[in-house]
Design an enzyme around this catalytic site. Structure first.
Site, PDB file in Angstrom:
ATOM      1  N   TRP A 108       0.802  -1.216   0.000  1.00 39.40           N
ATOM      2  CA  TRP A 108       0.000   0.000   0.000  1.00 39.40           C
ATOM      3  C   TRP A 108       0.841   1.274   0.000  1.00 39.40           C
ATOM      4  O   TRP A 108       0.331   2.343  -0.299  1.00 39.40           O
ATOM      5  CB  TRP A 108      -0.897   0.031   1.246  1.00 39.40           C
ATOM      6  CG  TRP A 108      -0.161  -0.330   2.516  1.00 39.40           C
ATOM      7  CD1 TRP A 108      -0.123  -1.561   3.113  1.00 39.40           C
ATOM      8  CD2 TRP A 108       0.680   0.516   3.306  1.00 39.40           C
ATOM      9  NE1 TRP A 108       0.682  -1.526   4.223  1.00 39.40           N
ATOM     10  CE2 TRP A 108       1.188  -0.257   4.379  1.00 39.40           C
ATOM     11  CE3 TRP A 108       1.050   1.864   3.226  1.00 39.40           C
ATOM     12  CZ2 TRP A 108       2.047   0.262   5.347  1.00 39.40           C
ATOM     13  CZ3 TRP A 108       1.902   2.392   4.189  1.00 39.40           C
ATOM     14  CH2 TRP A 108       2.388   1.592   5.231  1.00 39.40           C
ATOM     15  N   ASN A 109       2.126   1.204   0.349  1.00 33.99           N
ATOM     16  CA  ASN A 109       2.854   2.446   0.634  1.00 33.99           C
ATOM     17  C   ASN A 109       3.221   3.227  -0.625  1.00 33.99           C
ATOM     18  O   ASN A 109       3.220   4.454  -0.622  1.00 33.99           O
ATOM     19  CB  ASN A 109       4.100   2.156   1.469  1.00 33.99           C
ATOM     20  CG  ASN A 109       5.073   1.227   0.779  1.00 33.99           C
ATOM     21  OD1 ASN A 109       4.687   0.232   0.174  1.00 33.99           O
ATOM     22  ND2 ASN A 109       6.358   1.538   0.870  1.00 33.99           N
ATOM     23  N   PRO A 151      -2.926  -6.420  -5.437  1.00 35.42           N
ATOM     24  CA  PRO A 151      -2.500  -5.226  -4.702  1.00 35.42           C
ATOM     25  C   PRO A 151      -3.118  -5.237  -3.309  1.00 35.42           C
ATOM     26  O   PRO A 151      -4.085  -5.955  -3.045  1.00 35.42           O
ATOM     27  CB  PRO A 151      -3.071  -4.085  -5.541  1.00 35.42           C
ATOM     28  CG  PRO A 151      -4.286  -4.676  -6.198  1.00 35.42           C
ATOM     29  CD  PRO A 151      -3.986  -6.142  -6.406  1.00 35.42           C
ATOM     30  N   ASP A 152      -2.552  -4.455  -2.402  1.00 37.59           N
ATOM     31  CA  ASP A 152      -3.167  -4.308  -1.096  1.00 37.59           C
ATOM     32  C   ASP A 152      -4.555  -3.696  -1.260  1.00 37.59           C
ATOM     33  O   ASP A 152      -4.762  -2.769  -2.048  1.00 37.59           O
ATOM     34  CB  ASP A 152      -2.296  -3.407  -0.207  1.00 37.59           C
ATOM     35  CG  ASP A 152      -2.735  -3.451   1.241  1.00 37.59           C
ATOM     36  OD1 ASP A 152      -3.745  -2.793   1.577  1.00 37.59           O
ATOM     37  OD2 ASP A 152      -2.083  -4.140   2.041  1.00 37.59           O
ATOM     38  N   GLY A 171       7.136  -6.305   0.479  1.00 41.15           N
ATOM     39  CA  GLY A 171       6.435  -6.260   1.754  1.00 41.15           C
ATOM     40  C   GLY A 171       7.346  -6.634   2.899  1.00 41.15           C
ATOM     41  O   GLY A 171       8.568  -6.431   2.844  1.00 41.15           O
ATOM     42  N   SER A 172       6.774  -7.201   3.916  1.00 40.78           N
ATOM     43  CA  SER A 172       7.521  -7.498   5.139  1.00 40.78           C
ATOM     44  C   SER A 172       8.438  -8.700   4.958  1.00 40.78           C
ATOM     45  O   SER A 172       8.175  -9.601   4.149  1.00 40.78           O
ATOM     46  CB  SER A 172       6.558  -7.770   6.292  1.00 40.78           C
ATOM     47  OG  SER A 172       5.912  -9.019   6.118  1.00 40.78           O
ATOM     48  N   GLU A 213      11.450  -7.810  -2.374  1.00 40.00           N
ATOM     49  CA  GLU A 213      11.993  -6.613  -1.730  1.00 40.00           C
ATOM     50  C   GLU A 213      11.293  -6.480  -0.384  1.00 40.00           C
ATOM     51  O   GLU A 213      10.082  -6.256  -0.320  1.00 40.00           O
ATOM     52  CB  GLU A 213      11.791  -5.354  -2.552  1.00 40.00           C
ATOM     53  CG  GLU A 213      12.488  -4.150  -1.913  1.00 40.00           C
ATOM     54  CD  GLU A 213      12.291  -2.859  -2.653  1.00 40.00           C
ATOM     55  OE1 GLU A 213      11.622  -1.967  -2.092  1.00 40.00           O
ATOM     56  OE2 GLU A 213      12.785  -2.726  -3.780  1.00 40.00           O
ATOM     57  N   LEU A 214      12.086  -6.582   0.682  1.00 38.20           N
ATOM     58  CA  LEU A 214      11.521  -6.720   2.016  1.00 38.20           C
ATOM     59  C   LEU A 214      11.888  -5.524   2.899  1.00 38.20           C
ATOM     60  O   LEU A 214      12.071  -4.430   2.405  1.00 38.20           O
ATOM     61  CB  LEU A 214      11.978  -8.049   2.617  1.00 38.20           C
ATOM     62  CG  LEU A 214      11.731  -9.276   1.711  1.00 38.20           C
ATOM     63  CD1 LEU A 214      12.289 -10.538   2.333  1.00 38.20           C
ATOM     64  CD2 LEU A 214      10.245  -9.418   1.390  1.00 38.20           C
ATOM     65  N   CYS A 263      10.295   1.865   1.969  1.00 44.43           N
ATOM     66  CA  CYS A 263      11.239   0.796   2.290  1.00 44.43           C
ATOM     67  C   CYS A 263      12.676   1.287   2.335  1.00 44.43           C
ATOM     68  O   CYS A 263      13.490   0.744   3.082  1.00 44.43           O
ATOM     69  CB  CYS A 263      11.128  -0.336   1.258  1.00 44.43           C
ATOM     70  SG  CYS A 263       9.549  -1.208   1.277  1.00 44.43           S
ATOM     71  N   GLU A 295      11.963  -2.257  12.319  1.00 49.29           N
ATOM     72  CA  GLU A 295      11.626  -1.253  11.308  1.00 49.29           C
ATOM     73  C   GLU A 295      10.364  -0.516  11.755  1.00 49.29           C
ATOM     74  O   GLU A 295       9.308  -1.119  11.940  1.00 49.29           O
ATOM     75  CB  GLU A 295      11.387  -1.927   9.958  1.00 49.29           C
ATOM     76  CG  GLU A 295      11.104  -0.952   8.844  1.00 49.29           C
ATOM     77  CD  GLU A 295      10.822  -1.646   7.506  1.00 49.29           C
ATOM     78  OE1 GLU A 295      11.074  -1.029   6.459  1.00 49.29           O
ATOM     79  OE2 GLU A 295      10.359  -2.805   7.535  1.00 49.29           O
TER      80      GLU A 295
END
Length: 523
Positions: free
Chosen positions: A163-164, A188-189, A238-239, A260-261, A294, A392
């Site tokens: 979502w970011n 997507p979120d 995401g996470s 990509e975390l 991120c 984080e």
């Protein structure tokens, strides 16, 4: 901090919303989930929720469309991306409105997404014909062995985006997949699904076949899992926790994955840095998108010689940041995206203060501006054992530390399980590059916070350690979506002795050949 209170932004045109949500792969009687505007806490739209069966059907449609799409010439596929580049820039006002309404970010951060997608479309369209063409490769024996490297699409790529940065991360991973001849099933979120659907609509307008990009909506453990289980390659942002589960599932099925975390990104300000410039860099690197980025900096390491001056100027600069829900470029910092984000950020600050940290500026929510606003915050005295030090935060909260020697700063910057992004500030750029090579981070910016690497699409972007696998951008960002096939053509005679030659004579001949070719290739 200057407040920019505005009237409640208008809701989206219902006709546009209906057009977008009708593209969701879900049954006619699917339950609906509300998308909520962070600026107000009020619903924007109701979107249908997909089921695992809907995801399965999306893969059926995507695979049928992919077979036809893959037969098109690469330059024709690239042409769609070139037209999308122009459409994104032409419709940027609408895109920015939707991004802001769904994510709560400042408009300048929304424009950053628009610019990034335009760059991604242009870059991918430019390099795809060269990277995807069949290449000649040297064979074992010159003249008699001819080799070819052939690139085939994976098939259907499963993309799970957050979502970011809902426009960038929904589209920039999909574009190289399409250029390589793949289809996409995309989750997507739900919070920002309209942004992703708008991106899809623009791509279709640019000439992308409608069935090639399937969008599904729903909770990650259900719908996201179904997307991963059906994909020929998975791209996830995401996470780290979720990334580990996706990697395990992809490993079980032996399909490729790019992740990509999370990140706990350091910024190193050396003694010779331009203080004014590095302060501005810190403001951008720490508070872009209200820290929900991120690659944003959460740890500032400042040389002892300039620490007092740097921190003093930074505190004053943060106080002047304009915070509010403006739907124009007058706000510097927008809202957090959700109540969950506000709870997490608040908990990190309260935990740090309770354990001895000091708030230099900011430090609390701003419900007078909107339900999920939080002030840009600087902390000192943050130590291991505090949430703000170990985890984080993913919000507008930054810890400031001082160091005396570079080795100390490098050790601190590397003392984290993450390794996504870092920045170094110095007047001596050669020194900055030398120091960058010592950092265990996938991207290091010298005299920039994150945009230099992120915006340079010839460079690869991705994390080391717990920050991920694989790379977006660069050649790998496209080639990850291909299967490489080697073809060798043998002429005249095979690589074996002729009938009249004993194998020991053949072995002596080959030994002489290998020695001679080795000497000929020495540099």
């Amino acid at each position: 901090m200057t407040d920019l209170a505005t009237e409640r932004p208008d809701l989206l045109d219902p006709r546009l919303v209906d057009r977008l949500v009708n593209a969701v792969a879900a049954g006619p009687d699917a339950p609906r989930q509300h998308v909520v505007a962070p600026f107000t806490g009020e619903p924007i739209a109701a979107v249908p929720v997909s089921t695992p069966a809907d995801v399965e059907q999306a893969y059926v449609l995507a695979r049928a469309a992919q077979r036809e799409w893959a037969r098109r010439p690469v330059r024709e596929r690239a042409g769609v991306l070139r037209r999308l580049h122009d459409l994104v820039l032409d419709r940027q006002s609408l895109v920015a409105d939707v991004v802001q309404l769904e994510s709560g970010k400042a408009r300048r951060d929304a424009f950053e997404e628009i610019g990034d997608v335009a760059l991604a479309a242009r870059h991918t369209a430019s390099v795809a014909p060269r990277l995807l063409r069949t290449r000649r490769r040297a064979g074992i024996a010159p003249l008699v062995t001819r080799g070819y490297e052939v690139r085939h699409p994976k098939g259907v790529v499963g993309i799970v985006s957050p979502w970011n940065y809902p426009f960038t991360l929904a589209i920039s991973d999909a574009l190289p997949a399409f250029a390589a001849g793949n289809a996409v099933v995309h989750k997507p979120d739900t919070q920002t699904v309209l942004t992703a659907l708008l991106g899809r609509a623009l791509a279709v307008e640019a000439g992308l076949p409608e069935q090639l990009w399937q969008v599904v909506v729903g909770p990650g453990p259900v719908v996201g899992t179904a997307v991963v289980e059906g994909a020929d390659h998975v791209a996830f942002t995401g996470s780290t926790r979720t990334g580990r589960h996706i990697a395990a599932e992809a490993g079980r099925r032996l399909v490729g994955v790019s992740l990509e975390l999370g990140g706990k990104n350091p910024m190193l300000v050396l003694a010779d840095a331009d203080v004014s410039r590095s302060v501005e860099g810190a403001v951008l690197g720490c508070f872009a998108n209200a820290g929900q980025l991120c690659v944003s900096s959460e740890s500032l390491y400042v040389a002892d010689e300039i620490y007092e001056e740097f921190v003093g100027r930074l505190v004053e600069r943060v106080r002047r940041l304009r915070l509010g829900p403006a739907m124009d470029y007058s706000a510097d910092v927008g809202s957090l995206s959700s109540a969950e984000q506000l709870t997490k950020v608040t908990a990190h600050v309260e935990d740090a203060v309770a354990k001895g940290a000091t708030v230099l500026v900011g430090g609390g929510p701003r419900p007078d501006l909107g339900p999920w606003f939080f002030e840009p915050t600087l902390l000192s005295g943050v130590r291991p054992g505090m949430l703000a030090a170990d985890d984080e935060t993913f919000g507008p909260v930054v810890a400031v530390y001082r160091f005396t020697v570079e080795d100390e700063a490098v050790a601190a910057a590397n003392a984290t399980p993450y390794g996504l992004n870092a920045s170094i500030w110095t007047r001596d750029t050669r020194r900055g590059v030398r120091l960058a090579k010592r950092l265990h981070h996938g991207a290091v910016n010298v005299n920039e916070s994150y945009r230099a690497v992120w915006g340079s699409h010839e460079l690869h972007l991705g994390g080391m350690k717990a920050s991920g696998l694989g790379r977006r951008h660069g050649s790998e960002g496209l080639l990850r979506y291909t299967e490489v096939q080697s073809v060798a053509v043998q002429r005249v005679h095979g690589i074996h002795p002729p009938p009249w030659m004993a194998y020991e004579d053949f072995a002596r001949y080959m030994t002489r050949y290998l020695r001679a070719s080795h000497r000929g290739r020495r540099g």
